[in-house]
Design a protein around this motif. Sequence first.
Motif, mmCIF file in Angstrom:
data_model
loop_
_atom_site.group_PDB
_atom_site.id
_atom_site.type_symbol
_atom_site.label_atom_id
_atom_site.label_comp_id
_atom_site.label_asym_id
_atom_site.label_seq_id
_atom_site.Cartn_x
_atom_site.Cartn_y
_atom_site.Cartn_z
ATOM 1 N N SER A 68 46.384 25.213 28.636
ATOM 2 C CA SER A 68 46.293 24.100 29.576
ATOM 3 C C SER A 68 47.325 23.032 29.255
ATOM 4 N N ALA A 85 42.589 29.098 22.951
ATOM 5 C CA ALA A 85 43.710 29.562 23.779
ATOM 6 C C ALA A 85 43.747 28.772 25.079
ATOM 7 N N HIS A 86 42.576 28.473 25.607
ATOM 8 C CA HIS A 86 42.535 27.726 26.865
ATOM 9 C C HIS A 86 43.141 26.326 26.682
ATOM 10 N N ILE A 87 42.791 25.689 25.574
ATOM 11 C CA ILE A 87 43.338 24.346 25.337
ATOM 12 C C ILE A 87 44.857 24.412 25.189
ATOM 13 N N GLN A 125 44.505 24.585 38.280
ATOM 14 C CA GLN A 125 45.619 24.881 37.394
ATOM 15 C C GLN A 125 46.373 26.130 37.871
ATOM 16 N N THR A 137 44.075 32.086 30.868
ATOM 17 C CA THR A 137 43.003 31.925 29.887
ATOM 18 C C THR A 137 42.007 30.914 30.434
ATOM 19 N N ALA A 138 40.806 31.376 30.731
ATOM 20 C CA ALA A 138 39.839 30.525 31.427
ATOM 21 C C ALA A 138 39.028 29.679 30.453
ATOM 22 N N LEU A 139 38.386 28.676 30.998
ATOM 23 C CA LEU A 139 37.415 27.890 30.232
ATOM 24 C C LEU A 139 36.308 28.823 29.758
ATOM 25 N N LEU A 141 43.967 19.978 35.718
ATOM 26 C CA LEU A 141 44.274 18.783 34.925
ATOM 27 C C LEU A 141 45.034 17.707 35.700
ATOM 28 N N TYR A 193 40.943 17.499 24.737
ATOM 29 C CA TYR A 193 40.954 18.241 25.989
ATOM 30 C C TYR A 193 39.570 18.191 26.654
#
Lengths: 423, 391
Positions: free
Chosen positions: B16, B11-13, A374, A4-6, A396, A35
């Motif tokens: 991650s 979803a990304h947060i 990541q 799941t990308a930014l 991260l 975040y």
Amino acid sequence: MNRTALDGFAAALLAVESFTDGHAVLHGPGGCRNYNSFTSSQCFPRKERRDNERFYGKYFFGNRRLPCTYVDEYDYINGTKEKLMDSIPIICDSFPGEFCVFVQSPGVALIGDNITDCIAKAGYSNRAAAVNESLISQPFAPSYDHTVLTVLKWMHPARRKARKGTVNILGLPITANDWSVALEEFRGHLESMGLEVISAPGAGCSSEELRASVEAEFNVVIQREYCRHTADYYRDEYGIECIECDQGAPVGFDALESWIDRIAEATGADPEKPREKIMDAKRRAFRILSSTVYLKSPKYRRFSVVSESSVALPLTRWLFSYLFMMPAAAVCTKGSDQEYRGRLSGFLEGIDCPDAMDRDPDGAETSYLFADGQYAALAEATGLCDKGIDIGLPSLLRVNFLSRPIFGIHGAMYLLDEIFRRA
Amino acid sequence: MTIVHGPRSCAHIFASSMDLVEMKRADRSTLASSRLRCTDMDDSVSVFGGLDLLRDRILDEINSGRRYIFVVTACVSGIIGDNVPDLVEAIGREHPEVFIRAVMADGNILGEWDKGYVASAEELLTLVDDRVRPENGYVNLIGERYFYRQERDMSEAAELFEMFGLEVNCHLMYRTSVDDIRNFRRADLTAIVEVDKVSMALAAMVENRLDIRVERDLIPTGIRSFERFAERIGEITGDPGPAIEVAAKVRNEYDRSMSLYRRRTAGKRVIVISKFTEDIDWLLELLADLGMDVLKVGIGVKHIWAQEVKVSAYRDDYRFQKDYELEDLRRDLDELAPDAVVSDSGNLYLEECRCLIYSRPGPGVRGTLAHARRLYDLMVLPEVPGWRCIE
């Protein structure tokens, strides 16, 4: 592997944070803050001693990055205007002489309050702007471009007479690894050609530089995805022509040389000095490569690239021709430039590897995976590849003290380092 | 498989955060972040709603062979009013072979962190197989949340029982498999790991729904509670001999470490800060064993979600101060001039003085000893690390 990308929301926040005197304000719930404030600090660290004390109050709570309006259930029911009217003066006054851009969270965008109106009512129109459009689930790069353009339009610098021999650097996002080091290198190359770099909107640009940017003779592009609309606006509104390289971004020695040559051709400047620097670096790489014992040669080994097409194209070509590595998978992420994507596809067909295009690296034989930090780390940890190489955000756990950009000479050396070390 | 019904940012947060956990743990066996999917909501949902997106995403996953699916809502789906539970129920009826549940965790008005956690557990418990019978020697652990710790922390609870010849049957909910949940009834002993509001809610749920008794005060932290634990295990297994032996061995090692560490720590004056809980007897005991002088215990301002469920047994023995704020610390640093501060959270004054930032150690004695070692080291370190010393 599903990733799941930014997305565009994060891009808007980071694009605002890219301005040295700009501050993104998150108009949304606290859950969106942590975040994004972390990534913004990671991309563009600005922490100073005593920051915690200075930014201890309401809407900051000890963290200077991405002050937040902390929208809660009351606001969802009654609207957020009250909170905006309270927060605008407090937040803007915490950054005297600088500017703020309010970016709404996906949920708050649906409430539909007009932030620009609130800013005007509070009397802060000259110090604050808003990205009123909702960028939810939009691709990252175009949203970054859109936000830089929003700031430019908001400032709307007065037209100035073009100064000969001046350029702006566009399309270098602060999400690029060690962007400030890459920027310094590009600035050095261009200055050694006799060109003056006025600004780099989207990469550590101040509002003063942005105002001065309109007197540039040319814009030079690093990654087209991050500046297409901004470049169009400069051309249409200020008559500034844009120099782009058909090889994509300056990743690897070949694309860097093409980038320099293209600028020299368009501006009439002499490319000899930067070309000599690149040749020095190539000589150094030659000496190291020809006098080193390494356990596994990357020659014939398979690699996968997951990135925007402006990077995937030059990287794939370079690894193939410079190190004789074979592409296993090339994935252009959402928001990629279609022209570069087409070229990459054509290149892969030309070397009889058409199946690599858009292939999931997870099913491909991959020794090296070039992807966001990541994905690269997880792929390496789970045995999907032998070595995951970090070429962008999110990353991260990345902590770099030595500079490791992917662009320019530094970038080529970083990529070689990563490929040959502990491979 | 988890489907986030919301925009890609959410979803990304989530993904991650899970990436971080997995990279820190460097565990090759699972990759939760890649089992997270998203409905990628965009602007169109404010006009058309998001249920079609969700239906398509769920059916995609079912068609690709997924059999256990959780749908978690983000705030956007809450604001536009998607009726997720009804859709999920309907799909569940159409596909009885699939276990699919909705967790309403949008956080707008309902669904704060703890509520989402408990709601997920509640849905998981519907998987428990009632035909399974308890067997001797198996233990269920409830409410472990070592999110940002490393693998070795995770094994502490299991090791604690292994010492006494018992095996962990199910970690609810911490890297649990569907099979472990199904076999939940196999354990003849079920215990919560930490005494907090969320764990207590899970314990009540397990007792009410499954009629399984949950031990609320069994899992030890620190040497004294470990000794009580050993005694209890002896009672439970009906054979106290081996348990007493284990406890004596652990006590012996502990005492040896303490006498070493006391060389530096004895007589040192400390302020203790616990922002979130008064349940820090393990720490007060440790500091006493190290011969340290606790000048004051500052307990942070209470949050609704951090409702106190356990108070210190040493309330009358130390100077406790409730609602301990930054200003209190600043004043105490001046007036009491402690040798060190021991705090569960960092703040701007602690950056300027000698301090240990601790997190609650895992079950048993090992984590507590690690803190003792840090305090021992701290006594010879400069007050402020060199990297902080800039103009």
